[in-house]
Design a protein around this motif. Structure first.
Motif: not given
Lengths: 155, 776
Positions: B53, B63-67, B99, B206, B208-209
């Motif tokens: 994160e 976080d990893r999922d972009g949430n 999200r 994203t 996250a990226e």
């Protein structure tokens, strides 16, 4: 040798003594904490469960009172009307602190299941639960929504 | 402000900054370096993030999922503050609200609440003095380093909204710049949508990226878009806690279930100030693990609460003879009357008059003479009130030799840990606090005696979690009540009915003195000008050329605390009922009279106030009240209030049948600057109105021989569907500075209803709860 009931559709045996208050047996023995303690005097309705089809205040019952009966708690609410009630409740965003709401949902479901053709006003007149956040306007909206939905469904 | 008044004001500032947090020693000249270090730590704070994160500033995690997680330093007790944080973070990051989730902020100085501390200062909020503004700015900075976190005073939104908006704007800017750098494209050619940033040629990344790269950039000062310009502010979002709360899945303090947990039922001394002599359980009881003797309580600890309660009833208990309060309600109000009549036993604590804050006792404002002048005098009273949150007081504590874990709802993690550590004999840092949803706060959960007692009890069962629950009876008779009060109001009107002078005297305990002593027992009382006593009457917007507000501190020894809207719950009832009496004396309709009292001031806030009065006039014209029926009288009453940096006005319709009072409809029009989540603002206003109405119709806590008379919801009733009015709400957007909403609806309902009762019956009720009786 315990007290046997049908709890949320499953045979369940309580190990607590027969004199144990149902509310605490649910919460402390079975860790079913959706049914709430608030007044302990049968006044506020936060502890409402459905026993043999009737809404009951579980703080006023002991295990021996419910031996052999069928009990429904908020965790096991799965009837058609129960689903309509909870959907309407969520849509109206009724809960604020939310503590009294499961009791309200159980009471409303049981009142409506007893007669799905009532008017919203008749249903509301049978709900004596206390909500200290005072979300009564949203609750009225939810009940109105439920009765309209049921009417459309021709329940 | 000259001389002595200035000294008092400065001392008040200093003390005001010192009460909560305890670590400010400015007067002693302790370390400018220390202060600077702490302020820098405040500014440089970075939210801790788990592996995978990335955190941005003090507020956001990707976080990893972009949430997104947004840190919220305020406890969720139904007011919707977690949802507000989600709304602003989502809007600022241009993400769907689904999200984003709210997570409790760490307990760190960074998450202090200076707004609630500022509100305790007895300063005129309408003052345009630049000296006051500068002083307030300085004091706010100093409040920051106190580390005092709390939820209350309708301050949560004002505390975090702008900070979250700025953080989100800065974060989005960093993500955009990271994308620009990655794609080699200018930032203004990038498109941001649904958690991704894309270049015109289709390259996309994203959040996250991009997060890692973005977090390495220097933050740039970026202004957030104005409220109302984004996806959610001014519209609202669905509250994420609603489904769980509906389905019984939401967890509260009382739902804590730790491995091996025991349950304890507590009984307090029936008299305030009483002491326990001895408590035993002769013969024991199966399932009971022990009985704990506290200083002024005892508790039975058992394997489940049902057994603990049974043990409580079976216990043999003796309270120390002759110890504790012996007074009754009559004695309390007798003392108030004596104070207002200048009994030397109750000196005047402070006076605020038209010239500003002073410490000299008022000798009364000159009434003038002239036969055209009319004098209107009245005495108003209000009783002690309990809070009765739906979730009774409870806390679960696990005490070991080196640590203390607490699971409980509360409204201040700072105070919770401070008091728990003290009770456990450990250090602040040894306490770990887990905060679930609160089943109601209303100010009750700012007094953490229930955590202290839970720790004291758990100390007798080290290494075992013990949950102490108060019965409703204990909760009602061992509360920290809204103080009872009595006020003398004395006004002079000229021949045209205009208000020339108002002398306002109130006798009531000092809430501040009690609050401070409960956290710092060695603190000296009497230093602070207790704004709580007269909030709502202190700095009225009404044009009152000669006014004097004097406070007499009378503390009968009943514990008092913060109750939804605090001093406003008393003084708005007194003032707004009295203003109606003035209107009647002047022969002017109540709304027109208020408009007159607001017409002279040309500042913005008075304009906003006049707007609300105009809305009431419009509502009244367009919504006729129900017609009277045989045996049923009807009436409509109004009120106006300024509190928590917001403005509110109400109209209440009553039907009177015999002595029965029924409030059928209430209309609320409110200006909180900008309603970020309007459906939730409406819900909060309705909630606060119903809370105040419940008190106005039924609320009274009486004392007999030092004991509270009321027991449960039978003798201390609460409003239900049967008697709750239909409440309609209009929100006015003034785009002024944000104001608080959680308590805003409470102060004005009692006077609106009292004024409606007068309109219907000609009877002026000057004490609460409202009771009509046949005859006089």
């Amino acid at each position: 040798m315990g007290i046997e009931v049908a709890l949320n559709g499953k045979k369940t045996v309580f190990e607590s003594p027969a004199s144990t208050v149902l509310l605490w047996a649910l919460r402390d023995e079975l860790n079913l904490v959706g049914t709430k303690f608030s007044c302990g005097a049968g006044i506020c309705g936060a502890c409402t469960v459905i026993v043999d089809g009737q809404q009951q205040r579980s703080c006023q019952m002991s295990l021996s009172d419910v031996a052999g009966k069928s009990i429904q708690t908020i965790e096991g609410l799965s009837s058609e009307i129960g689903k309509v009630v909870t959907a309407a409740w969520i849509k109206a965003a009724a809960p604020q602190c939310g503590y009294c709401q499961p009791g309200f949902v159980m009471a409303a479901t049981s009142v409506i299941e007893a007669n799905p053709k009532q008017s919203a006003e008749e249903v509301l007149s049978q709900l004596t639960n206390i909500c200290r956040c005072g979300t009564y306007d949203a609750i009225r909206e939810a009940i109105s929504d439920v009765m309209t939905t049921l009417k459309k469904k021709g329940a | 402000m000259a001389g002595r008044a200035a000294k008092i004001a400065r001392r008040t500032f200093l003390i005001g900054t010192g009460i909560l947090g305890g670590s400010l020693l400015i007067g002693a000249g302790v370390g400018a370096a220390y202060v600077k270090r702490r302020l820098n730590a405040f500014e440089d704070y970075k939210l801790p993030a788990s592996p995978g994160e990335v955190s941005f500033g003090a507020w956001l995690i990707i976080d990893r999922d972009g949430n997104i997680s947004v840190a919220v330093p305020h406890q969720e007790m139904g007011q919707g503050i977690h949802s507000l944080a989600v709304l602003l973070a989502a809007e600022g990051l241009r993400l769907p609200a689904e999200r984003v989730k709210a997570v409790p902020a760490p307990e760190a100085w960074r998450f202090v609440n200076p707004v609630v501390m500022k509100a305790q200062l007895p300063l005129d909020p309408h003052s345009e003095s630049s000296i006051q503004a500068a002083a307030l700015w300085t004091v706010s900075k100093l409040f920051r380093i106190s580390g005092y976190q709390s939820t209350g005073g309708s301050t949560s939104t004002r505390n975090i909204a702008e900070q979250i908006r700025i953080c989100a704007a800065v974060t989005l800017d960093m993500l955009t710049r990271a994308a620009a750098s990655r794609f080699g494209i200018a930032a203004d050619r990038l498109e941001i949508s649904n958690g991704s940033i894309a270049a015109p040629d289709g390259k996309r990344a994203t959040y996250a990226e991009l997060a890692e790269d973005a977090s390495r950039l220097d933050p740039r000062e970026v202004a957030p878009p104005p409220l109302g310009a984004g996806a959610y502010s001014g519209r609202g979002i669905a509250r994420a806690d609603v489904p769980a709360k509906t389905l019984g899945l939401a967890r509260y303090g009382i739902d804590t279930r730790e491995h091996g947990q025991l349950y304890s039922a507590i009984r307090h001394s029936p008299k305030f100030g009483g002491k326990l002599l001895r408590a035993t359980l002769p013969g024991g009881l199966p399932g009971v693990r022990g009985i704990v003797e506290g200083e002024d309580y005892f508790a039975v600890v058992a394997v489940d609460y049902s057994t603990a309660l049974a043990g409580l009833e079976k216990a043999d208990v003796q309270w120390q003879q002759g110890v504790g309060l012996a007074l009754s309600t009559k004695d309390v109000f007798g003392a108030y009357r004596a104070a207002l009549d200048k009994d030397e036993k109750y000196p005047s604590r402070w006076v605020i008059d038209s010239a500003g804050v002073t410490a000299r006792p008022s000798i009364g404002v000159a009434a003038g003479s002239g036969s055209e002048r009319r004098i209107v005098s009245a005495t108003y009273e209000a009783p002690y009130l309990a809070h009765t949150t739906m979730e009774p007081m409870n806390a679960t504590a696990l005490v070991t030799d080196t640590s203390c874990k607490i699971w409980a709802g509360h409204q201040s993690p700072t105070v919770a840990k401070l008091l728990a550590a003290r009770a456990a004999g450990l250090k602040f840092g040894d306490v770990e606090l887990f905060t679930p949803y609160l089943g109601g706060g209303f100010g009750r959960r700012l007094d953490l005696d229930y955590i202290v007692k839970a720790v004291e009890i758990a100390k007798h069962f080290k290494n075992t979690p013990v949950q102490t629950i108060w019965t409703r009876e204990e909760d009602i008779r061992d509360d920290f009540y809204r103080p009872a009060a009595m006020a003398d109001l004395h006004a002079v009107l000229d021949g045209a009915g205009s208000l020339i002078s108002l002398v306002y005297k109130i006798a009531t305990p000092s809430l501040s003195d009690q609050l401070v002593k409960r956290i710092f027992p060695a603190a000296k009382g009497g230093l602070l000008a207790d704004k709580n006593a007269a909030d709502g009457a202190l700095f009225p917007l009404y044009d009152i050329p000669n006014r004097s507000i004097e406070s007499f501190v009378v503390d009968p020894g009943v514990p008092v605390g913060l109750w939804r809207s605090v001093g406003h719950s008393l003084n708005c009832f007194f003032m707004e009922s009295f203003v109606d009496e003035l209107a009647t004396a002047a022969g002017v309709p109540p709304l027109a009279y208020r408009a007159r009292l607001l017409e002279r001031n040309k500042n913005n806030i008075s304009r906003r106030a006049r707007t609300l009065i105009e809305r009431l006039v419009k509502y009244d014209a367009e919504n006729p009240k129900q017609a009277a029926r045989p045996g049923v009288k009807v009436g409509r009453g109004f009120s106006f209030a300024e509190c928590f940096n917001s403005l509110v006005a109400q109209a209440a319709d009553v039907e009177i049948e015999g002595n029965d009072i029924r409030v059928s409809n209430v209309f609320v029009v409110a200006d909180c600057g900008f309603a970020i989540d309007p459906p939730n603002v409406i819900a909060q206003l309705r909630s606060a109105v119903n809370y105040g109405l419940s008190a106005a119709l039924f609320g009274r806590i009486d004392l007999e021989d030092g004991k509270v008379v009321q027991k449960n919801f039978d003798s201390y009733p609460a409003l239900t569907l049967a008697n709750a009015p239909r409440i309609s709400v209009e929100i006015v957007t003034s785009n002024a500075e944000l104001g608080g909403v959680g308590e805003l609806g409470t102060p004005g309902i009692a006077p609106a209803v009292g004024n409606a009762i007068f309109a219907a019956t000609g009877k002026r009720l000057r004490s609460l709860p409202f009771v009509l009786s046949t005859g006089a």
